[in-house]
Design a protein around this motif. Sequence first.
Motif, PDB file in Angstrom:
ATOM      1  N   SER A   1      42.419  31.778  40.238  1.00 12.72           N
ATOM      2  CA  SER A   1      42.100  31.694  41.674  1.00 12.72           C
ATOM      3  C   SER A   1      41.094  31.812  42.290  1.00 12.72           C
ATOM      4  O   SER A   1      40.115  31.324  41.607  1.00 12.72           O
ATOM      5  N   LYS A   2      41.627  30.966  43.163  1.00 15.09           N
ATOM      6  CA  LYS A   2      40.144  30.603  44.215  1.00 15.09           C
ATOM      7  C   LYS A   2      39.336  31.536  44.296  1.00 15.09           C
ATOM      8  O   LYS A   2      37.851  31.166  44.626  1.00 15.09           O
ATOM      9  N   ARG A   3      40.077  32.628  44.723  1.00 10.48           N
ATOM     10  CA  ARG A   3      38.781  34.014  45.205  1.00 10.48           C
ATOM     11  C   ARG A   3      38.434  34.136  44.072  1.00 10.48           C
ATOM     12  O   ARG A   3      36.594  35.173  44.120  1.00 10.48           O
ATOM     13  N   GLU A   4      39.116  34.410  43.087  1.00 10.15           N
ATOM     14  CA  GLU A   4      37.614  35.034  41.941  1.00 10.15           C
ATOM     15  C   GLU A   4      37.056  33.662  41.261  1.00 10.15           C
ATOM     16  O   GLU A   4      35.322  34.227  41.210  1.00 10.15           O
ATOM     17  N   MET A   5      37.098  32.918  41.711  1.00  8.28           N
ATOM     18  CA  MET A   5      36.195  32.153  41.709  1.00  8.28           C
ATOM     19  C   MET A   5      34.741  32.222  42.539  1.00  8.28           C
ATOM     20  O   MET A   5      33.727  32.180  41.766  1.00  8.28           O
ATOM     21  N   ASP A   6      34.717  32.034  43.425  1.00  6.09           N
ATOM     22  CA  ASP A   6      33.872  31.946  44.663  1.00  6.09           C
ATOM     23  C   ASP A   6      32.922  33.874  44.092  1.00  6.09           C
ATOM     24  O   ASP A   6      31.636  33.824  44.438  1.00  6.09           O
ATOM     25  N   MET A   7      34.071  35.033  44.157  1.00  3.91           N
ATOM     26  CA  MET A   7      33.299  35.680  43.308  1.00  3.91           C
ATOM     27  C   MET A   7      32.424  35.462  42.452  1.00  3.91           C
ATOM     28  O   MET A   7      31.102  35.821  42.193  1.00  3.91           O
ATOM     29  N   LEU A   8      32.310  34.733  41.498  1.00  2.32           N
ATOM     30  CA  LEU A   8      32.086  34.379  40.010  1.00  2.32           C
ATOM     31  C   LEU A   8      30.608  33.620  40.788  1.00  2.32           C
ATOM     32  O   LEU A   8      29.556  33.386  39.969  1.00  2.32           O
ATOM     33  N   LEU A   9      31.148  32.069  41.653  1.00  2.00           N
ATOM     34  CA  LEU A   9      30.130  30.989  41.733  1.00  2.00           C
ATOM     35  C   LEU A   9      28.980  32.169  42.291  1.00  2.00           C
ATOM     36  O   LEU A   9      27.565  31.375  42.627  1.00  2.00           O
ATOM     37  N   THR A  10      29.178  33.339  43.710  1.00  2.00           N
ATOM     38  CA  THR A  10      28.773  33.237  43.966  1.00  2.00           C
ATOM     39  C   THR A  10      27.074  34.374  43.768  1.00  2.00           C
ATOM     40  O   THR A  10      25.951  34.402  44.474  1.00  2.00           O
ATOM     41  N   ALA A  11      27.524  34.387  42.529  1.00  2.00           N
ATOM     42  CA  ALA A  11      26.507  34.661  41.739  1.00  2.00           C
ATOM     43  C   ALA A  11      25.483  34.224  41.561  1.00  2.00           C
ATOM     44  O   ALA A  11      24.306  34.650  41.159  1.00  2.00           O
ATOM     45  N   GLY A  12      25.765  32.853  41.666  1.00  2.00           N
ATOM     46  CA  GLY A  12      24.565  32.372  40.722  1.00  2.00           C
ATOM     47  C   GLY A  12      23.512  31.979  42.032  1.00  2.00           C
ATOM     48  O   GLY A  12      22.109  32.261  41.420  1.00  2.00           O
ATOM     49  N   GLU A  13      23.235  31.960  42.838  1.00  2.00           N
ATOM     50  CA  GLU A  13      22.470  32.086  44.113  1.00  2.00           C
ATOM     51  C   GLU A  13      22.217  33.636  43.960  1.00  2.00           C
ATOM     52  O   GLU A  13      20.792  33.559  44.257  1.00  2.00           O
TER      53      GLU A  13
END
Length: 405
Positions: A62-74
């Motif tokens: 889901s896009k929600r979980e993708m954002d949960m993941l990608l925000t970790a990079g920053e």
Amino acid sequence: MSLIVQKFGGSSVANAERIFNVADIVTGTYKQGNDVVVVVSAQGDTTDDLIEKAKEINPDASKREMDMLLTAGEQMSASLLAMAIEKLGCPVVSLLGWQAGFLTSSAYGTARIKRVVPDRIKKELDKKNIVVVTGFQGVNRYNDMTTLGRGGSDTSAVAIAAVMHADLCQIFTDVDGVYTADPRKVPGAKKLKTISYNEMLELATLGAQVLNNRSVEMAMKYNIELEVLSSLTREPGTIVKEANKMEKMLISGVAKDEDVARISIIGVPDRPGLAFKIFSKLSAKKINVDIILQSIGHNGTKDISFTVGKSNLKDAIDTLTPYIEVLGASSIVHDENVAKVSIVGAGMESHPGVAAEMFEALFEANINIRMISTSEIKISVLIDRADADRAVTAIHNKFFTPDQL
Ligand code: ASP
Ligand code: MG
């Protein structure tokens, strides 16, 4: 004392050495007596790597979980940079998008910034802290983290500069400014001292990878001067600002975009309303159409051709194919081996003959033009992809002789 926003892209913080280089730039600015807000992207290819990791687990996550993941990079790069700044002896605090007050729409993966409430940033600056903020992210009304779309950290930086009325917004990247053409490919490409928002917007949209186009739109809207510069060379970069504050160049750049495909609908009956029918079907699917060409009617029929981004090609064909018969057209064809080459320049508005010169360059290089489109400050041609690099060089040579810059 000034307020300076400095944004560092992924390559500028790619490893420990680069992070210390950034910390050195930031603390140098701080020690000159400025308030400094720093916006960072994820290190190097982290965002791509995180996307790959997700695919291994669930390609349909889901896009929600993708954002949960990608925000970790920053989150990683912001905290690491803050640690480096600590080590250099300056007071610093890192903040996630939500802590820094980035309120966004709820569209995970492509969220828009609705408002930035910079209370916390202000409080930290009052305490004389350097403030490091994660780019590319915010929080939506469900209190979930969102991301702003690839390359979104530029927009985060401009948004902070806008709400805080910053005196300067510097975008540090791995190129040292905006060039008249891709300097890695075109010999003689020159760095521009200044470029207008409109020209930069055209170039960014045409695939120049320097600045994210939403960040330029926002800078234009709030009249924030941007400086694009390299964190490695530390030379003065290119200033992006309002056109009337500078001398207009006839042409400021030549750009190439290979993310394009051409679709033609052949044998469309030459009657009113058919173009409307075709393009409204595409717009209902939110497919963006770029260059459009309609042939002169013959035997009561005409051909309508247009270009779309490659990622939209299949969707566009699938959308239109069922209607070909209904429209009374004979067929739909497409071609992916094309490229769009454009020149951008605020000066062409008031200067005749620019198109002729561009076409002459293509003629001299024996390159065939398939479609043309123009706006006040841009001329684009669609050509065979195999000719694209040669076309850029030929056009660049036509407009830029060494004494012109
Ligand atoms: N890290 C994000 C990306 O790679 C955002 C950015 O770099 O601006 O797209
Ligand atoms: Mg990145």
